[in-house]
Design a protein around this motif. Structure first.
Motif, short mmCIF file in Angstrom:
data_model
loop_
_atom_site.label_atom_id
_atom_site.label_comp_id
_atom_site.label_asym_id
_atom_site.label_seq_id
_atom_site.Cartn_x
_atom_site.Cartn_y
_atom_site.Cartn_z
N MET A 78 0.84 -1.20 0.00
CA MET A 78 0.00 0.00 0.00
C MET A 78 0.88 1.25 0.00
SD MET A 78 -2.97 1.23 -0.29
CE MET A 78 -4.04 -0.16 -0.03
N GLN A 79 1.97 1.21 0.74
CA GLN A 79 2.89 2.34 0.77
C GLN A 79 3.52 2.54 -0.61
OE1 GLN A 79 6.17 1.92 3.52
NE2 GLN A 79 6.57 4.11 3.52
N ALA A 80 3.90 1.45 -1.27
CA ALA A 80 4.47 1.54 -2.62
C ALA A 80 3.45 2.15 -3.58
CB ALA A 80 4.91 0.16 -3.11
N PHE A 81 2.18 1.76 -3.42
CA PHE A 81 1.11 2.30 -4.26
C PHE A 81 0.95 3.80 -4.02
CE2 PHE A 81 -3.40 3.32 -4.93
CZ PHE A 81 -3.55 2.89 -6.24
N MET A 82 0.92 4.21 -2.75
CA MET A 82 0.75 5.62 -2.41
C MET A 82 1.93 6.48 -2.89
SD MET A 82 -2.20 5.64 -1.17
CE MET A 82 -2.62 7.00 -0.13
N MET A 83 3.13 5.88 -2.95
CA MET A 83 4.33 6.59 -3.39
C MET A 83 4.45 6.61 -4.91
SD MET A 83 6.98 5.09 -0.52
CE MET A 83 8.41 5.63 -1.42
N GLY A 84 3.54 5.93 -5.61
CA GLY A 84 3.58 5.90 -7.06
C GLY A 84 4.56 4.88 -7.62
N LYS A 85 5.09 4.01 -6.77
CA LYS A 85 6.03 2.98 -7.24
C LYS A 85 5.30 1.75 -7.77
CE LYS A 85 9.93 4.19 -4.35
NZ LYS A 85 11.06 3.62 -3.64
N LEU A 86 4.02 1.66 -7.46
CA LEU A 86 3.20 0.53 -7.86
C LEU A 86 1.88 1.07 -8.40
CD1 LEU A 86 2.28 -2.49 -7.76
CD2 LEU A 86 1.73 -2.12 -5.36
N ARG A 87 1.51 0.61 -9.59
CA ARG A 87 0.22 0.98 -10.17
C ARG A 87 -0.59 -0.29 -10.36
NH1 ARG A 87 3.68 2.94 -13.89
NH2 ARG A 87 2.57 2.05 -15.66
N ALA A 88 -1.89 -0.15 -10.28
CA ALA A 88 -2.78 -1.30 -10.46
C ALA A 88 -3.86 -0.95 -11.47
CB ALA A 88 -3.40 -1.71 -9.13
N GLU A 89 -4.17 -1.91 -12.33
CA GLU A 89 -5.25 -1.77 -13.30
C GLU A 89 -6.18 -2.97 -13.14
OE1 GLU A 89 -3.34 -1.55 -17.10
OE2 GLU A 89 -2.53 0.44 -16.72
N GLY A 90 -7.46 -2.73 -13.26
CA GLY A 90 -8.43 -3.81 -13.09
C GLY A 90 -8.96 -3.81 -11.67
N ASN A 91 -9.22 -4.99 -11.13
CA ASN A 91 -9.79 -5.14 -9.80
C ASN A 91 -8.71 -4.93 -8.73
OD1 ASN A 91 -10.97 -5.91 -7.39
ND2 ASN A 91 -11.95 -7.74 -8.24
N MET A 92 -8.55 -3.68 -8.32
CA MET A 92 -7.47 -3.33 -7.39
C MET A 92 -7.63 -3.99 -6.03
SD MET A 92 -6.59 0.60 -8.21
CE MET A 92 -7.90 1.28 -9.19
N MET A 93 -8.85 -4.31 -5.63
CA MET A 93 -9.04 -4.96 -4.34
C MET A 93 -8.40 -6.35 -4.30
SD MET A 93 -10.27 -2.72 -2.47
CE MET A 93 -10.47 -3.74 -1.03
N LEU A 94 -8.27 -6.99 -5.45
CA LEU A 94 -7.60 -8.30 -5.50
C LEU A 94 -6.14 -8.18 -5.08
CD1 LEU A 94 -8.85 -10.09 -8.72
CD2 LEU A 94 -9.23 -10.75 -6.35
N ALA A 95 -5.52 -7.07 -5.41
CA ALA A 95 -4.11 -6.89 -5.07
C ALA A 95 -3.89 -6.99 -3.57
CB ALA A 95 -3.61 -5.55 -5.60
#
Length: 104
Positions: A78-95
């Motif tokens: 989640m921290q990587a996502f918030m920092m922009g290091k990780l992007r998700a496409e599709g059903n993000m809740m699965l991640a």
């Protein structure tokens, strides 16, 4: 430091089949500076496949350093996502289920 291929390989021993019961999903990892892999999780089993899937449930896009950090538990997804290091496409809740499906 582990490589993306080593992290993907380690997922075989860390897989929590009980957490995958009833799931029928495809998790794709687009590693910007390495290869693309997808995991097919179905009814408590999973397969690792090199390359892209035609219609993944969720696609996680990151560089190899982020992939290794998140999957080894050294970096919070989640921290990587918030920092922009990780992007998700599709059903993000699965991640968010990855840490239960593949505990460290």
């Amino acid at each position: 430091m582990s490589t993306v291929a080593e992290i993907i390989e380690s997922m075989k021993t860390r897989f929590n089949a009980d957490a995958a019961a009833g799931l029928d999903e495809v998790f794709q990892f687009d590693i910007e500076d390495a290869d693309t892999y997808h995991l097919v999780i179905k009814d408590g089993n999973f397969d690792i496949v090199a390359g892209a899937h035609d219609d993944p449930s969720v696609t996680l896009i990151m560089d190899s350093e982020t992939m290794v950090g998140v999957m080894s538990g050294e970096m919070d997804g989640m921290q990587a996502f918030m920092m922009g290091k990780l992007r998700a496409e599709g059903n993000m809740m699965l991640a968010t289920k990855l840490n239960v499906l593949f505990p460290n």
